[in-house]
Write an enzyme that holds these catalytic residues in place. Structure first.
Site, mmCIF file in Angstrom:
data_model
loop_
_atom_site.group_PDB
_atom_site.id
_atom_site.type_symbol
_atom_site.label_atom_id
_atom_site.label_comp_id
_atom_site.label_asym_id
_atom_site.label_seq_id
_atom_site.Cartn_x
_atom_site.Cartn_y
_atom_site.Cartn_z
ATOM 1 N N GLU A 208 0.833 -1.206 0.000
ATOM 2 C CA GLU A 208 0.000 0.000 0.000
ATOM 3 C C GLU A 208 0.863 1.248 0.000
ATOM 4 O O GLU A 208 0.569 2.234 -0.684
ATOM 5 C CB GLU A 208 -0.928 -0.012 1.229
ATOM 6 C CG GLU A 208 -2.012 1.058 1.216
ATOM 7 C CD GLU A 208 -1.629 2.363 1.917
ATOM 8 O OE1 GLU A 208 -2.439 3.300 1.900
ATOM 9 O OE2 GLU A 208 -0.508 2.469 2.455
ATOM 10 N N GLU A 209 1.919 1.207 0.799
ATOM 11 C CA GLU A 209 2.747 2.401 1.018
ATOM 12 C C GLU A 209 3.506 2.846 -0.232
ATOM 13 O O GLU A 209 4.058 3.934 -0.273
ATOM 14 C CB GLU A 209 3.748 2.151 2.154
ATOM 15 C CG GLU A 209 3.112 1.932 3.524
ATOM 16 C CD GLU A 209 2.527 3.212 4.121
ATOM 17 O OE1 GLU A 209 2.588 4.268 3.478
ATOM 18 O OE2 GLU A 209 1.998 3.130 5.245
HETATM 19 ZN ZN LIG Z 1 -1.876 3.404 5.859
#
Ligand SMILES: [Zn+2]
Length: 348
Positions: A208-209
């Site tokens: 996600e990052e």
């Molecule tokens: Zn997050």
């Protein structure tokens, strides 16, 4: 709340730099298993716990990301120092003098992020922030050969060396609460859901990052009718922050997001979340204008589109080595998630 704290502690202490989520993934598999009908893993490494509901009832995807920001070994100098690349949004100012762990094939190694000593820095150097490429990790190796013997290889993940701690009655400090608290909340919500009309996909997402990557493939595979990301948001109730910059406060309940850089939450999802909170007397906060985004942004753009929203846990010091949150807020986020999932068939 004790169980929730315990789950969070285990997840927070585990290492899961984006793309290297193995440790967190195996914890998530085990945590989800008792509360779902099936646990799957997709080709990118997302963990998907499926709890089957009624036929023809809506499919809901809950998403909490397993990865965290961190570093990767880039080069090892002749003298045995490690230079590194950054993974995810890391501010150079928080790096210097941090204790870190280099995760090698031979096991974890402790290290410190060092720089040229300030005493011998020139006046100009002392005034500015040292950028990450001027810093190095010292693992106490005498030279490159010894560092390699200790197990260090190019590409090894490096995480911050922070242990989970309880500081106040319901306040905890730890590493990677972004988004291990979302993972812990999701596990607890699945446990408490018992029977549901909806089929629920509880997804621990990867990467996600670095651009919401795992959520993209997981949502494509599932193609849910509703998407809800469980993530953290900035608690701005600290000195020097004006309310208009970050209005969300610690201890005032989960935040229901209206819009961020990548998502305008679907009005029906916002309605669902607000109604679920109000009917169950769960305190909540509303938030808009956030920088950055969450997995919900990608879920919403899947195929022909998926109505999506975000429930966030207020957290201080996100994207630094340690952050701080209230277990009460996490507990209320569990309640809101469960209440919302139960109500979905009435709204979709
Ligand atoms: Zn997050």
């Amino acid at each position: 709340m004790m169980v929730l704290a315990d789950t969070l502690e285990k997840l927070s202490n585990a290492c899961g730099i984006a793309g290297r989520e193995e440790e967190v993934r195996s914890l998530m598999r085990n945590f989800l298993k008792p509360y779902v009908d099936e646990v799957k893993e997709d080709k990118l490494g997302n963990v998907i716990g499926i709890k089957k509901g009624k036929k023809n009832a809506p499919k809901v995807m809950l998403a909490a990301h397993m990865d965290e920001i961190g570093l990767l070994v880039k080069t090892i100098s002749k003298e045995g120092f490690i230079q590194f690349a950054k993974i995810g949004g890391i501010d150079d100012r928080i790096l210097l003098a941090q204790k870190v762990i280099v995760y090698t094939e031979k096991g974890p190694l402790h290290g410190i992020i060092g720089s040229k000593p300030p005493h011998i820095q020139k006046e100009e150097e002392r005034k500015r922030v040292l950028t990450y490429d001027e810093l190095f990790i010292d693992i106490g190796a005498e030279n490159q050969e010894q560092a390699k013997k200790m197990g260090v290889k190019i590409g090894d993940p490096v995480g911050f060396d922070i242990k989970f701690a309880k500081v106040g009655k319901n306040i905890v400090i730890g590493k990677a609460f972004d988004d291990r608290v979302g993972c812990a909340v999701m596990v607890e919500a699945m446990k408490r859901l018992e029977k549901t009309e909806c089929t629920v996909y509880a997804v621990g997402t990867v990467q996600e990052e670095v651009g919401l990557r795992g959520a993209t493939t997981a949502a494509f595979g599932i193609y849910p009718d509703v998407g809800i990301a469980l993530d953290v948001t900035i608690a701005g109730d600290v000195p020097g922050v004006r309310e208009v910059e970050a209005p969300i406060k610690l201890g005032k309940g989960p935040s229901i997001e209206i819009a961020d850089m990548g998502l305008i939450a679907h009005p029906k999802v916002v309605r669902l979340l607000v109604d679920a909170a109000e009917e169950n007397k769960i305190p909540y906060q509303l938030e808009t204008g956030l920088p950055g985004s969450t997995d919900a942004a990608r879920i919403s753009l899947t195929r022909e589109g998926v109505p999506s929203g975000v429930i966030s846990i207020p957290t201080r010091y996100i994207h630094s080595p340690s952050s701080l949150l209230s277990l009460e807020d996490a507990e209320k986020t569990v309640k809101l998630t469960v209440a919302a999932v139960q109500k979905i068939p009435k709204y979709f």
